[in-house]
Motif scaffolding. Structure first.
Motif, PDB file in Angstrom:
ATOM      1  N   SER A  53      -4.003  72.826  -1.047  1.00 21.80           N
ATOM      2  CA  SER A  53      -3.853  72.222   0.267  1.00 21.80           C
ATOM      3  C   SER A  53      -2.669  72.882   0.970  1.00 21.80           C
ATOM      4  N   THR A  54      -2.529  72.615   2.257  1.00 24.39           N
ATOM      5  CA  THR A  54      -1.481  73.258   3.028  1.00 24.39           C
ATOM      6  C   THR A  54      -0.097  72.916   2.477  1.00 24.39           C
ATOM      7  N   SER A  55       0.628  73.914   2.057  1.00 19.92           N
ATOM      8  CA  SER A  55       2.004  73.751   1.592  1.00 19.92           C
ATOM      9  C   SER A  55       2.657  75.111   1.655  1.00 19.92           C
ATOM     10  N   TYR A  56       3.637  75.253   2.534  1.00 24.80           N
ATOM     11  CA  TYR A  56       4.176  76.581   2.776  1.00 24.80           C
ATOM     12  C   TYR A  56       5.241  76.992   1.769  1.00 24.80           C
ATOM     13  N   VAL A  57       5.262  76.299   0.621  1.00 24.02           N
ATOM     14  CA  VAL A  57       6.131  76.779  -0.447  1.00 24.02           C
ATOM     15  C   VAL A  57       5.698  78.187  -0.860  1.00 24.02           C
ATOM     16  N   TYR A  58       4.424  78.522  -0.611  1.00 25.06           N
ATOM     17  CA  TYR A  58       3.914  79.872  -0.866  1.00 25.06           C
ATOM     18  C   TYR A  58       3.945  80.742   0.396  1.00 25.06           C
ATOM     19  N   GLY A  59       4.513  80.216   1.454  1.00 22.77           N
ATOM     20  CA  GLY A  59       4.568  80.973   2.696  1.00 22.77           C
ATOM     21  C   GLY A  59       3.471  80.556   3.647  1.00 22.77           C
ATOM     22  N   ALA A  60       3.761  80.642   4.939  1.00 20.40           N
ATOM     23  CA  ALA A  60       2.761  80.315   5.945  1.00 20.40           C
ATOM     24  C   ALA A  60       1.664  81.363   5.918  1.00 20.40           C
ATOM     25  N   ASP A  61       0.417  80.907   5.778  1.00 20.91           N
ATOM     26  CA  ASP A  61      -0.654  81.893   5.593  1.00 20.91           C
ATOM     27  C   ASP A  61      -1.653  81.883   6.741  1.00 20.91           C
ATOM     28  N   ASN A  62      -1.181  81.561   7.933  1.00 18.58           N
ATOM     29  CA  ASN A  62      -2.102  81.466   9.060  1.00 18.58           C
ATOM     30  C   ASN A  62      -2.218  82.745   9.867  1.00 18.58           C
ATOM     31  N   GLU A  63      -1.573  83.823   9.434  1.00 17.18           N
ATOM     32  CA  GLU A  63      -1.640  85.080  10.192  1.00 17.18           C
ATOM     33  C   GLU A  63      -1.761  86.259   9.244  1.00 17.18           C
ATOM     34  N   GLN A  64      -2.867  86.324   8.532  1.00 17.23           N
ATOM     35  CA  GLN A  64      -3.077  87.460   7.634  1.00 17.23           C
ATOM     36  C   GLN A  64      -3.263  88.729   8.467  1.00 17.23           C
ATOM     37  N   ARG A  65      -2.513  89.755   8.128  1.00 18.58           N
ATOM     38  CA  ARG A  65      -2.584  91.002   8.874  1.00 18.58           C
ATOM     39  C   ARG A  65      -2.854  92.207   7.961  1.00 18.58           C
ATOM     40  N   LEU A  66      -2.027  92.392   6.938  1.00 18.50           N
ATOM     41  CA  LEU A  66      -2.131  93.589   6.109  1.00 18.50           C
ATOM     42  C   LEU A  66      -2.271  93.205   4.642  1.00 18.50           C
ATOM     43  N   MET A  67      -3.031  93.996   3.924  1.00 20.93           N
ATOM     44  CA  MET A  67      -3.177  93.824   2.482  1.00 20.93           C
ATOM     45  C   MET A  67      -2.834  95.138   1.790  1.00 20.93           C
ATOM     46  N   PRO A  68      -2.441  95.092   0.523  1.00 17.54           N
ATOM     47  CA  PRO A  68      -2.054  96.332  -0.165  1.00 17.54           C
ATOM     48  C   PRO A  68      -3.256  97.204  -0.494  1.00 17.54           C
ATOM     49  N   THR A  69      -3.074  98.497  -0.383  1.00 20.84           N
ATOM     50  CA  THR A  69      -4.075  99.422  -0.911  1.00 20.84           C
ATOM     51  C   THR A  69      -3.976  99.436  -2.441  1.00 20.84           C
ATOM     52  N   TRP A  70      -4.997  99.970  -3.069  1.00 20.98           N
ATOM     53  CA  TRP A  70      -4.923 100.153  -4.518  1.00 20.98           C
ATOM     54  C   TRP A  70      -3.726 101.039  -4.872  1.00 20.98           C
ATOM     55  N   HIS A  71      -3.463 102.036  -4.060  1.00 18.18           N
ATOM     56  CA  HIS A  71      -2.353 102.944  -4.330  1.00 18.18           C
ATOM     57  C   HIS A  71      -1.022 102.193  -4.408  1.00 18.18           C
ATOM     58  N   LEU A  72      -0.780 101.267  -3.488  1.00 13.72           N
ATOM     59  CA  LEU A  72       0.472 100.524  -3.526  1.00 13.72           C
ATOM     60  C   LEU A  72       0.586  99.729  -4.822  1.00 13.72           C
ATOM     61  N   LEU A  73      -0.455  99.039  -5.207  1.00 15.92           N
ATOM     62  CA  LEU A  73      -0.412  98.274  -6.456  1.00 15.92           C
ATOM     63  C   LEU A  73      -0.250  99.196  -7.660  1.00 15.92           C
ATOM     64  N   ASP A  74      -0.919 100.325  -7.614  1.00 21.00           N
ATOM     65  CA  ASP A  74      -0.923 101.257  -8.743  1.00 21.00           C
ATOM     66  C   ASP A  74       0.414 101.965  -8.923  1.00 21.00           C
ATOM     67  N   LEU A  75       1.250 101.972  -7.887  1.00 26.55           N
ATOM     68  CA  LEU A  75       2.559 102.623  -8.012  1.00 26.55           C
ATOM     69  C   LEU A  75       3.424 101.976  -9.090  1.00 26.55           C
ATOM     70  N   PHE A  76       3.185 100.706  -9.370  1.00 26.34           N
ATOM     71  CA  PHE A  76       4.051  99.951 -10.272  1.00 26.34           C
ATOM     72  C   PHE A  76       3.460  99.866 -11.681  1.00 26.34           C
ATOM     73  N   ASN A  77       4.315 100.028 -12.671  1.00 29.06           N
ATOM     74  CA  ASN A  77       3.988  99.653 -14.052  1.00 29.06           C
ATOM     75  C   ASN A  77       4.638  98.301 -14.288  1.00 29.06           C
ATOM     76  N   GLU A  78       3.899  97.254 -14.094  1.00 30.37           N
ATOM     77  CA  GLU A  78       4.464  95.910 -14.124  1.00 30.37           C
ATOM     78  C   GLU A  78       4.963  95.483 -15.494  1.00 30.37           C
ATOM     79  N   ASP A  79       4.639  96.250 -16.533  1.00 28.93           N
ATOM     80  CA  ASP A  79       5.136  95.916 -17.871  1.00 28.93           C
ATOM     81  C   ASP A  79       6.606  96.283 -18.050  1.00 28.93           C
ATOM     82  N   ILE A  80       7.097  97.215 -17.237  1.00 23.24           N
ATOM     83  CA  ILE A  80       8.498  97.631 -17.377  1.00 23.24           C
ATOM     84  C   ILE A  80       9.277  97.568 -16.063  1.00 23.24           C
ATOM     85  N   ASP A  81       8.578  97.460 -14.936  1.00 23.18           N
ATOM     86  CA  ASP A  81       9.203  97.524 -13.611  1.00 23.18           C
ATOM     87  C   ASP A  81       9.207  96.133 -12.984  1.00 23.18           C
ATOM     88  N   ALA A  82      10.388  95.552 -12.849  1.00 20.60           N
ATOM     89  CA  ALA A  82      10.510  94.192 -12.317  1.00 20.60           C
ATOM     90  C   ALA A  82      10.149  94.108 -10.845  1.00 20.60           C
TER      91      ALA A  82
END
Length: 598
Positions: free
Chosen positions: A320-349
């Motif tokens: 339900s609406t709760s902006y503890v996760y941020g206001a989500d009423n203006e979606q504009r940009l999403m990450p490309t696969w490349h942006l997500l792939d830049l990180f090795n989340e197992d070692i990079d905080a």
């Protein structure tokens, strides 16, 4: 001088809105006077004019249009849900001289330059009795003028250069000045600024340009200027850029600068009551909730940069609406696969500091009877139709991992194979074609989301906008070193950034040990990991790729959905509104590829 002439620029008239004081912001005054010479006859009045020169930064940092011009249209971002919002700048579809975003950016920068020029013109009549104070105010104006010109040149290329003010002048005939010559003015301004700005302002004025601000912009300007040069001249410029960045690095103690121990502190430091003590920031744009008239053009909207990269979660299963996760009423940009792939989340905080993959349910949900949602078209296998989501359970899991089970799990789930087409490490991948459901489900970019939200219904926030920070000095020094053929030194500076970014006990895993791996592509990757969302990426790619063909090739390699991009898009169009004010629009000219004036 280049074969492009220079003529003065002035704004036809100006009007300033007065604002009350605030302990986080910059007061300004309203001169109701026939001449600027008589409007600013005291140091206090002159300081109000200086404050006004800052205000157009609010048209660049922390607003939607600024995000589109400085981050979108690159290898890192695409429109949420394969949408078309602002597609002229996010996807280069129909980019033309008449569009508002480019016009607004041009106008804001030149308006800021105008106020800087007014100040430089009238300062001797402001009756300063303290030469140090006078030079500090001049240093602020010259810093700001250099920053505004940086945006102009890197967005539009050759443009109008003016460093003077003429009372009542309305200039209708202008010519363009080559970038190299505008850079000469910027460098001169910054040399004065870094020599005269104070190490630190009072805490109540922490957002003013200081010595470290000028030193940092000086390094960035020299680095960018180096790419315009060739041969021995190019080497000399990169040497200057490296030295300027190292000047900051070697004097970080005196400048009260360093990396935060934890990368997550970069975003968190933009909020709260200790912003003036930010030890990584070199220049920020303050936003005020207490006195939102000081937020210039955004006023009660504040700094909304955190909003545009968060997927929709309200009114979804278990949410339900709760902006503890941020206001989500203006979606504009999403990450490309490349942006997500830049990180090795197992070692990079930095991945978990920047991205949210899990949303926890705050209301109960049963799939039975809710699978025919006409908008999102939820789908579940028969084995899952009786499942429910309880408060406290996982409600949504949008992940870069290979996870699977969208049809069988009791929560909403989209993994990388469901969101992108054949995503492979080190390669670009298109988004799936679904525009209704799948491509609206992605890891949310939360880097600048307030970590201590107390108002869960407000759709805006008032965090500061980060414009420059110490980590960039390390990567400027690294980039200049790469271009000078000194990859060992580049590796050292890169590792300084990467060790801070390491998940505890993984510092050694994050270090690069082979200097040959630290090439310009690695630098771009590292800048993507470190500065994603900080309104730098468009400038990074334009700086490094000097031909439109190479620039397009790099973006398409990692963002193949950018199908309308053309080499000429590397320069934005000169705004039509500007050309229409000129008596010599043909002579002034439009950038190649766009409709030329007649």
């Amino acid at each position: 001088m280049k074969n492009i002439k220079n003529i003065s620029y002035a704004v036809a008239a100006f009007l300033v809105t007065a604002a009350a004081s605030c302990n986080k912001q910059l007061d300004e005054v309203n001169p109701h006077s026939a001449t600027v010479e008589t409007a600013y006859t005291t140091p206090t009045g002159f300081t109000g004019l200086v404050n006004r020169a800052y205000q157009d930064l609010h048209q660049i940092y922390g607003i939607e249009d600024g995000m589109f011009l400085t981050e979108a249209g690159t290898d890192l971002w695409f429109n949420d849900s394969r949408g078309t919002y602002a597609q002229q700048y996010t996807q280069y579809v129909g980019l033309a001289p008449g569009q508002a975003q480019g016009k607004n950016h041009w106008t804001a920068c030149y308006r800021g330059i105008y106020y800087c020029n007014v100040g430089l013109h009238v300062v001797d009549g402001a009756n300063f009795t303290n030469q140090t104070e006078k030079n500090q105010r001049l240093g602020e104006l010259r810093f700001l003028r250099a920053l505004y010109y940086y945006h102009i040149v890197e967005q539009y290329g050759a443009a109008t250069l003016d460093t003077t003010y003429k009372q009542g002048a309305i200039i209708t005939e202008k010519l363009r000045t080559a970038p190299e010559d505008i850079y000469a003015v910027m460098i001169d301004d910054l040399e004065f600024a870094k020599a005269n700005l104070p190490l630190k302002w009072a805490d109540a004025e922490y957002s003013r340009a200081s010595k470290k601000s000028a030193m940092g912009l000086y390094a960035k300007v020299l680095l960018t200027r180096a790419y315009y040069a060739t041969g021995a001249d190019r080497t000399a410029w990169f040497t200057k850029a490296k030295a300027a960045a190292e000047d900051v690095i070697n004097n970080r103690g005196a400048l009260n600068l360093d990396l935060y121990p934890n990368f997550a502190q970069v975003g968190a430091s933009m909020y709260g009551t200790t912003r003036s003590q930010n030890t990584e920031a070199m220049f920020v744009l303050a936003y005020s909730e207490a006195n939102n008239t000081l937020n210039a053009y955004t006023t009660t909207n504040g700094n909304r940069i955190f909003k545009w990269t968060i997927p929709k979660y309200t009114q979804r299963p278990g949410m339900s609406t709760s902006y503890v996760y941020g206001a989500d009423n203006e979606q504009r940009l999403m990450p490309t696969w490349h942006l997500l792939d830049l990180f090795n989340e197992d070692i990079d905080a930095r991945y978990n500091a920047c991205f949210q993959e899990v949303w926890i349910a705050n209301q109960a949900w049963a799939w039975k009877g809710n699978l025919d949602n006409s908008k999102l078209k939820y789908q579940k296998a028969a084995s899952a139709t009786d499942s429910v989501i309880a408060v406290g359970d996982t409600a949504m899991y949008f992940t870069k991992k290979v996870w699977g089970g969208r049809l069988t799990r009791r929560y909403m789930e989209i993994d990388r194979n469901e969101l992108y087409k054949n995503p492979q490490p080190g390669k670009g991948a298109s988004l799936q074609d679904d525009k209704v459901y799948v491509t609206s489900c992605y890891p949310g970019f939360k880097k600048f989301l307030n970590p201590n939200i107390t108002n869960t219904t407000r759709t805006t926030d008032y965090g500061d906008a980060m414009i420059m920070r110490y980590a960039e000095m390390l990567l400027i020094a690294a980039e200049a070193s790469v271009q000078l053929g000194d990859q060992a030194t580049a590796m050292k500076y890169v590792n300084d950034v990467r060790k801070r970014a390491a998940i505890p006990t993984h510092e050694a895993d994050m270090e690069i040990t082979d200097p040959s791996k630290v090439d310009i592509n690695f630098i771009l990757d590292e800048r993507g990991r470190e500065f994603a969302g900080e309104q730098m990426r468009w400038y990074d790619l334009k700086r490094v790729f000097r031909s439109g063909v190479d620039w397009v090739a790099y973006i398409l390699k990692y963002n193949p959905d950018m199908t309308s991009i053309q080499p000429f898009h590397r320069d934005r169009p000169i705004p039509l509104a500007e050309l229409q004010t000129l008596s010599n629009p043909v002579q002034y000219g439009q950038n190649i590829g766009y409709d030329q004036p007649k």
